[in-house]
Design a protein around this motif. Structure first.
Motif, PDB file in Angstrom:
ATOM      1  N   GLY A 150       0.290  -0.953  -0.046  1.00 42.75           N
ATOM      2  CA  GLY A 150       0.197  -0.150  -0.182  1.00 42.75           C
ATOM      3  C   GLY A 150       0.734   0.912  -0.178  1.00 42.75           C
ATOM      4  N   SER A 151      -0.118   2.567  -0.287  1.00 44.95           N
ATOM      5  CA  SER A 151       1.260   3.846  -0.266  1.00 44.95           C
ATOM      6  C   SER A 151       1.081   3.647   1.143  1.00 44.95           C
ATOM      7  CB  SER A 151      -0.038   4.681  -1.297  1.00 44.95           C
ATOM      8  OG  SER A 151       0.796   5.696  -0.987  1.00 44.95           O
ATOM      9  N   LEU A 152       1.832   4.881   1.570  1.00 42.68           N
ATOM     10  CA  LEU A 152       2.628   5.536   2.523  1.00 42.68           C
ATOM     11  C   LEU A 152       2.215   6.804   2.359  1.00 42.68           C
ATOM     12  CD1 LEU A 152       5.841   4.323   3.232  1.00 42.68           C
ATOM     13  CD2 LEU A 152       3.965   3.070   3.885  1.00 42.68           C
ATOM     14  N   TYR A 153       1.578   7.582   1.619  1.00 37.72           N
ATOM     15  CA  TYR A 153       1.235   9.396   1.114  1.00 37.72           C
ATOM     16  C   TYR A 153       2.808   9.968   1.361  1.00 37.72           C
ATOM     17  CZ  TYR A 153      -3.540   7.151   0.525  1.00 37.72           C
ATOM     18  OH  TYR A 153      -4.688   5.979   0.303  1.00 37.72           O
ATOM     19  N   THR A 154       3.709   9.253   1.299  1.00 38.91           N
ATOM     20  CA  THR A 154       4.589  10.501   1.127  1.00 38.91           C
ATOM     21  C   THR A 154       5.179  10.777  -0.293  1.00 38.91           C
ATOM     22  OG1 THR A 154       5.821   8.144   0.524  1.00 38.91           O
ATOM     23  CG2 THR A 154       5.662   9.146   2.969  1.00 38.91           C
ATOM     24  N   GLU A 155       4.370  10.645  -1.405  1.00 41.71           N
ATOM     25  CA  GLU A 155       4.406  10.753  -2.156  1.00 41.71           C
ATOM     26  C   GLU A 155       3.736  11.646  -3.273  1.00 41.71           C
ATOM     27  OE1 GLU A 155       2.740   7.456  -2.353  1.00 41.71           O
ATOM     28  OE2 GLU A 155       4.436   6.523  -1.510  1.00 41.71           O
ATOM     29  N   SER A 156       2.918  11.666  -4.163  1.00 45.51           N
ATOM     30  CA  SER A 156       2.326  12.811  -4.875  1.00 45.51           C
ATOM     31  C   SER A 156       0.973  13.062  -4.060  1.00 45.51           C
ATOM     32  CB  SER A 156       2.338  12.717  -6.293  1.00 45.51           C
ATOM     33  OG  SER A 156       1.321  11.446  -6.301  1.00 45.51           O
ATOM     34  N   HIS A 157       0.175  11.781  -3.501  1.00 38.10           N
ATOM     35  CA  HIS A 157      -0.855  12.361  -2.596  1.00 38.10           C
ATOM     36  C   HIS A 157      -0.649  14.050  -1.624  1.00 38.10           C
ATOM     37  CE1 HIS A 157      -2.766   9.554  -5.105  1.00 38.10           C
ATOM     38  NE2 HIS A 157      -1.667   7.968  -5.174  1.00 38.10           N
ATOM     39  N   ASN A 158       0.653  13.753  -1.643  1.00 33.36           N
ATOM     40  CA  ASN A 158       0.644  14.422   0.267  1.00 33.36           C
ATOM     41  C   ASN A 158       0.284  15.666  -0.337  1.00 33.36           C
ATOM     42  OD1 ASN A 158       0.674  15.561   2.656  1.00 33.36           O
ATOM     43  ND2 ASN A 158       3.675  14.405   3.040  1.00 33.36           N
ATOM     44  N   PHE A 159      -1.005  15.850  -0.149  1.00 29.45           N
ATOM     45  CA  PHE A 159      -1.487  17.486  -0.220  1.00 29.45           C
ATOM     46  C   PHE A 159      -0.932  18.682   0.749  1.00 29.45           C
ATOM     47  CE2 PHE A 159      -4.224  15.627  -3.524  1.00 29.45           C
ATOM     48  CZ  PHE A 159      -3.327  16.545  -4.911  1.00 29.45           C
ATOM     49  N   TYR A 160      -1.330  17.967   2.369  1.00 29.80           N
ATOM     50  CA  TYR A 160      -0.850  18.319   3.730  1.00 29.80           C
ATOM     51  C   TYR A 160       0.643  19.728   3.466  1.00 29.80           C
ATOM     52  CZ  TYR A 160      -1.143  18.937   8.422  1.00 29.80           C
ATOM     53  OH  TYR A 160      -0.881  19.518  10.197  1.00 29.80           O
ATOM     54  N   ASP A 161       1.995  18.382   2.921  1.00 35.86           N
ATOM     55  CA  ASP A 161       3.051  19.196   3.915  1.00 35.86           C
ATOM     56  C   ASP A 161       3.666  20.817   2.940  1.00 35.86           C
ATOM     57  OD1 ASP A 161       3.294  17.187   5.505  1.00 35.86           O
ATOM     58  OD2 ASP A 161       4.397  16.148   4.335  1.00 35.86           O
ATOM     59  N   ARG A 162       2.024  20.935   1.892  1.00 36.05           N
ATOM     60  CA  ARG A 162       2.306  21.466   0.686  1.00 36.05           C
ATOM     61  C   ARG A 162       1.538  23.167   1.238  1.00 36.05           C
ATOM     62  NH1 ARG A 162       0.659  19.339  -4.727  1.00 36.05           N
ATOM     63  NH2 ARG A 162       0.912  17.242  -4.820  1.00 36.05           N
ATOM     64  N   MET A 163       1.016  22.403   2.389  1.00 37.36           N
ATOM     65  CA  MET A 163       0.574  23.878   3.632  1.00 37.36           C
ATOM     66  C   MET A 163       1.719  25.009   4.135  1.00 37.36           C
ATOM     67  SD  MET A 163      -3.553  22.729   3.955  1.00 37.36           S
ATOM     68  CE  MET A 163      -2.731  21.831   5.717  1.00 37.36           C
ATOM     69  N   GLU A 164       2.364  25.570   3.538  1.00 39.39           N
ATOM     70  CA  GLU A 164       3.821  25.721   4.114  1.00 39.39           C
ATOM     71  C   GLU A 164       3.020  27.381   5.020  1.00 39.39           C
ATOM     72  OE1 GLU A 164       6.209  26.292   1.372  1.00 39.39           O
ATOM     73  OE2 GLU A 164       6.683  24.203   1.010  1.00 39.39           O
ATOM     74  N   THR A 165       1.902  28.196   4.450  1.00 38.98           N
ATOM     75  CA  THR A 165       1.194  29.648   4.794  1.00 38.98           C
ATOM     76  C   THR A 165       0.502  28.838   6.707  1.00 38.98           C
ATOM     77  OG1 THR A 165      -0.597  29.473   3.495  1.00 38.98           O
ATOM     78  CG2 THR A 165       2.449  30.370   3.199  1.00 38.98           C
ATOM     79  N   LEU A 166       0.108  28.557   6.699  1.00 40.00           N
ATOM     80  CA  LEU A 166      -0.357  28.409   8.450  1.00 40.00           C
ATOM     81  C   LEU A 166      -0.083  28.728   8.886  1.00 40.00           C
ATOM     82  CD1 LEU A 166      -2.075  24.426   7.551  1.00 40.00           C
ATOM     83  CD2 LEU A 166      -3.441  26.702   7.025  1.00 40.00           C
ATOM     84  N   SER A 167      -1.269  29.172   9.799  1.00 37.69           N
ATOM     85  CA  SER A 167      -0.511  29.951  10.986  1.00 37.69           C
ATOM     86  C   SER A 167       0.318  28.845  12.174  1.00 37.69           C
ATOM     87  CB  SER A 167      -1.831  30.404  11.352  1.00 37.69           C
ATOM     88  OG  SER A 167      -2.543  30.525  12.273  1.00 37.69           O
ATOM     89  N   ASP A 168       0.395  28.920  12.925  1.00 38.51           N
ATOM     90  CA  ASP A 168       0.619  28.683  14.330  1.00 38.51           C
ATOM     91  C   ASP A 168      -0.576  28.211  14.518  1.00 38.51           C
ATOM     92  OD1 ASP A 168       4.087  28.087  14.141  1.00 38.51           O
ATOM     93  OD2 ASP A 168       3.516  29.869  15.378  1.00 38.51           O
TER      94      ASP A 168
END
Length: 380
Positions: A150-168
């Protein structure tokens, strides 16, 4: 019955076509490449011409496609679709209510949501396995103690880590939410909990509902971003814990992933390699994607249908068809998972008996031929 088969690169194509044929139906294939399009005049015209030329009794596809539904509605033909992906945003298209549709989902809780909303075109149908094909592959001796495919979602599916501008604040809110969700099996509360930070999520990673759909932004972020991240964290945590006690064989999209005591084999072909992994593994893990509410994932049917021993997280729909401890084994926590791995690696006869029971139940009631009968009978 003559079936027009919408053919794209989906799992199960050969198995479902074989099932239709063995049940006495004829298949006409319609190649379908632009599966992300909701409207495509060229495909619609081509499909309309094919339907009028061949005059089928019904149209079938894995997953649901609004443009196929619209053409079937126009031509007055039943459209059978069986969704195996989760999440699947096209299910929320306005076209889902087209009277030509018989849309089948493998997740009973998701089906209940649609039926509670008054949508009668969505039905529950668990996934299946072609036990005849799988049995023909033989019964090789075990090679792996514990495996996960199965996938580890460390590949192209990982949209979460693209949200770099979120506040603390938003980051802390999401971390707390995800940590809480990982402690609970059988109920997912992510979607209903996002309203306090929705605007921040949108600014960090814009995602908009489709013009022809009723899905909300909360649905998109919960199912395509956050539940995938939770699943990735959970799978990494569990695999790491396992490798501290046992060797682990991993079959995944990311060839670079590594842990001590882990052998990453890369991907396994669905038809030629994956069933042999299940047959050659003493224990096969299922760690369900968190967007699956209650359904039995296709992976679990593939394991059971191959005669493999299945150790899975809790999913409510299992209990309708299978008995924990008799047909498969269910873990409730990380500690419980590790204890059951130790136990079943040390109790070979019991493990083999459970695998045999699970396989027998799939062969008796959960093959593709059973599902074809159910869908065709419902048209009567």
């Amino acid at each position: 019955m003559k079936i027009l088969f919408i053919e794209w690169a989906s799992f199960g194509n050969a198995d479902i076509k074989d099932a239709f044929n063995k049940e006495g139906h004829s298949i006409i294939c319609f190649p379908f490449s632009n599966k992300d399009a909701r409207r495509d005049a060229e495909i619609e015209a081509s499909l309309t011409a094919k339907l009028r030329e061949t005059v089928p009794d019904a149209v079938f596809s894995f997953n649901y496609f609004p443009l196929i539904s619209n053409v079937c509605k126009q031509e007055g033909l039943p459209y059978l679709s069986w969704i195996y992906d989760s999440p699947y945003v096209m299910l929320y298209s306005y076209t889902a209510i087209n009277p030509c549709n018989a849309i089948y989902v493998f997740d009973k809780a998701l089906c209940r949501e649609f039926q509670t909303a008054g949508i009668r075109t969505v039905h529950y149908l668990p996934m299946a396995a072609n036990t005849q094909r799988l049995d023909a592959l033989g019964n090789p001796a075990p090679v792996y103690d514990i495996s996960f495919v199965g996938s580890l979602y460390t590949e192209s599916h990982n949209f979460y880590d693209r949200m770099e501008t979120l506040s603390d604040y938003a980051k802390g809110y999401l971390e707390g939410l995800m940590n809480a969700q990982m402690k609970i099996q059988g109920y997912n509360f992510i979607q209903e909990s996002l309203s306090p930070i929705m605007e921040e999520l949108y600014q960090a990673l814009p995602m908009d509902p489709n013009p022809d759909g009723v899905e909300t932004r909360e649905y998109l972020y919960a199912q395509y971003v956050i539940n995938r991240k939770i699943t990735g964290i959970e799978r990494l945590r569990l695999l790491t814990a396992i490798t501290k006690r046992h060797p682990l064989d991993l079959f995944t999209l990311d060839p670079s992933f590594t842990l001590p005591n882990l052998h990453n084999h890369g991907t396994a072909d669905y038809y030629t390699q994956m069933p042999l992994v299940f047959k050659k593994s003493r224990i096969n893990l299922n760690i369900s994607l968190r967007s699956i509410k209650s359904g039995i994932p296709l992976r679990a049917f593939d394991i059971l249908g191959s005669g493999g021993f299945l150790l899975s997280n809790y999913q409510e729909d299992f209990l309708e068809y299978f008995t924990p401890g008799e047909d498969f084994v269910c873990y409730e926590s990380e500690a419980d998972l590790l204890q059951k791995l130790d136990y079943y690696l040390a109790h070979e006869d019991e493990r083999q008996a459970i695998a045999g029971n699970g396989h027998a139940k799939v062969a008796a009631a959960h093959t593709y031929r059973h599902r074809v009968r159910q869908m065709v009978d419902a048209l009567s």
